[in-house]
Design an enzyme around this catalytic site. Structure first.
Site, short mmCIF file in Angstrom:
data_model
loop_
_atom_site.label_atom_id
_atom_site.label_comp_id
_atom_site.label_asym_id
_atom_site.label_seq_id
_atom_site.Cartn_x
_atom_site.Cartn_y
_atom_site.Cartn_z
N HIS A 161 0.87 -1.27 -0.11
CA HIS A 161 0.05 0.03 0.00
C HIS A 161 1.06 1.33 0.04
O HIS A 161 0.92 1.88 -1.00
CB HIS A 161 -1.01 -0.09 1.28
N ASP A 168 -4.87 -8.42 -3.34
CA ASP A 168 -5.26 -7.93 -1.88
C ASP A 168 -6.57 -8.70 -1.38
O ASP A 168 -6.64 -9.78 -1.22
CB ASP A 168 -5.06 -6.53 -1.77
ZN LIG Z 1 -3.34 -6.86 2.66
#
Ligand SMILES: [Zn+2]
Length: 458
Positions: free
Chosen positions: A274, A325
């Site tokens: 991220h 993810d």
């Molecule tokens: Zn994750």
């Protein structure tokens, strides 16, 4: 045995080649000798070969909640990451070893169909629901690895370290399946798992301290010491949500990247997943230390996390990889398109990631790096590039697919215009796992998944 693969075009050694014959031997790409026998030939005419996509960040089990959290919970006026997490925890606690296998397998099947040849599985479901270890402490990790291997994917199991709900936060009973009591227990279990996974060339291992929220500073220091001088990949969620930054400032008086840097963990083996909420110093530091940033645009969008400033990070020297993810979508080409697309929304201009020095394909080449090579690097694997000596992991894009028709620059169209339906053939270590858009276990996997999800109580 030498196998020849013929295709209209291929992205080899970093550039596009036409009318290609690729040699494969022992699962690797080899130079084709001029007198090569013509017996074993795979015909991929009408197709473009690209290196297999590397999904750098996956939680396979979260496939179970896709589409189930897209509404405001009763009594809530707004929704954010933290309420989504409640639903995710409910699913995490409803899965048993068999349903975990079935759900993971469906996620991996969808990855294969979308051109993924390698997955980095950020695995944090370790224990029974009450937190007690299984008799085989690595049982759930083995279930996930088996699911990937049964689909045909290469997998790097990143065993997650998790100790606490957060700084000055009471223990959350929903996190008991994730938790190891301290860093010594974590490392002992992790290295035992690594040893148990040995023997399959397509399975590898890494460490994943979950986040600065879930593990304290001492964990990071010990992990940095224990892995010093090795090439063990280290992955960590970093700066996904503003709340994480605030908590880190309160606990340590430092932002997450500052804290991680001070523990000695930042180097070319480190991947920050991220890395959305960074200040200028943190961007520069991740670049200087040659870290990888794993962007997960569809999840970051779905959860309202924010936008990875990939342009600044690349400029600073970091590599960008991509991950599915939360499995809100499983389409790595779309992740690449979103990486650039979100930057356009942020910067209010077009072609943000085009280095403007490499001609018409340069931006596509940069996104291909994010789709493949950067991901393999972040998982400590041989480069996902089609070059002599590389693993024969590749995908074939159908040039006659509606989304590819009219292409002028094949690489640019493949990256920016192709839908995942144009991915027709997928090879891992020279073996086909998808042919003509079909995986032979599709119906079986889908029905096991549907039954498993229907029986989940949450
Ligand atoms: Zn994750």
């Amino acid at each position: 045995v030498l196998t020849l693969v013929r295709a209209d075009a291929a992205f080899l050694d970093g550039r596009l080649h036409r009318d290609v014959t690729l040699g494969i031997e022992n699962g690797h790409v080899v130079t084709v000798p001029p007198d090569a026998p013509k017996t074993d030939v795979i015909d991929l005419k009408g197709k473009l070969l690209l290196p297999g996509f590397v999904n750098g960040h996956s939680h396979a089990f979260q496939r179970a909640i896709r589409g189930r959290t897209e509404f405001l919970a009763p009594g809530h006026e707004r929704d954010d990451f933290w309420t989504w997490r409640d639903a995710m925890y409910a699913a995490a606690n409803a899965l048993d070893p068999d349903s975990l296998y079935a759900v993971s397998k469906q996620a991996f099947l969808e990855m294969a169909l979308a051109g993924v040849t390698t997955v980095g599985e950020f695995h944090y479901l370790h224990h029974q629901v009450d937190g007690a270890a299984y008799a085989d402490e690595g049982l759930l990790a083995h279930q996930v690895v088996r699911a990937a291997r049964d689909v045909g994917l290469r997998i790097c199991l990143l065993r997650v370290g998790y100790q606490r709900a957060g700084f000055q936060v009471d223990p959350n009973p929903k996190q008991r399946r994730f938790i190891d009591a301290d860093v010594d227990v974590y490392l002992r279990r992790s290295f035992a798992l690594r040893d148990a996974l040995e023997g399959d060339e397509l399975v590898s291992f890494g460490l994943a301290p979950h986040s600065v929220r879930a593990v304290p500073r001492r964990w990071l220091e010990v992990i940095a010491q224990e892995t010093k001088g090795t090439s063990i990949p280290i992955h960590m969620h970093v700066a996904e949500q503003p709340g994480e930054i605030r908590a880190c400032m309160t606990e340590y008086g430092a932002r997450p990247v500052e804290l991680i840097d001070a523990t000695g963990l930042l180097n070319e083996n480190f991947t920050a997943v991220h890395a959305v909420h960074l200040d200028r110093w943190e961007v520069g530091r991740l670049g200087t230390m040659r870290c990888t940033i794993c962007a997960c645009p569809s999840t970051e969008r779905n959860l309202g996390d924010g936008i990875v400033e990939a342009d600044s990070l690349i400029h600073a020297g970091a590599r960008i990889s991509l991950g599915s993810d939360s499995q809100a979508h499983i389409d790595l080409l779309a992740e690449a398109q979103m990486l650039e697309g979100h930057l356009r929304l942020l910067r209010l201009r077009r072609n943000v990631l085009d280095p403007a020095t490499g001609g018409a394909s340069a931006q596509a080449v940069r996104l291909l790096d994010a789709l493949s090579h950067a991901g393999s690097r972040s998982l400590g694997l041989a480069p996902a590039t089609l070059a002599p000596g590389s693993p024969a992991d590749f995908v074939a894009i159908d040039l006659a697919h509606p989304s590819m028709l009219g292409a002028r620059d094949l690489l640019t169209s493949a990256v920016f215009a192709a839908s995942s339906g144009a991915v027709k053939d997928v090879f891992v270590a020279g073996k086909p796992i998808v042919r003509e858009g079909r995986h032979e276990q599709t119906a079986h996997i889908a029905s096991a998944f549907s039954s498993a999800v229907a029986e989940l109580r949450w």
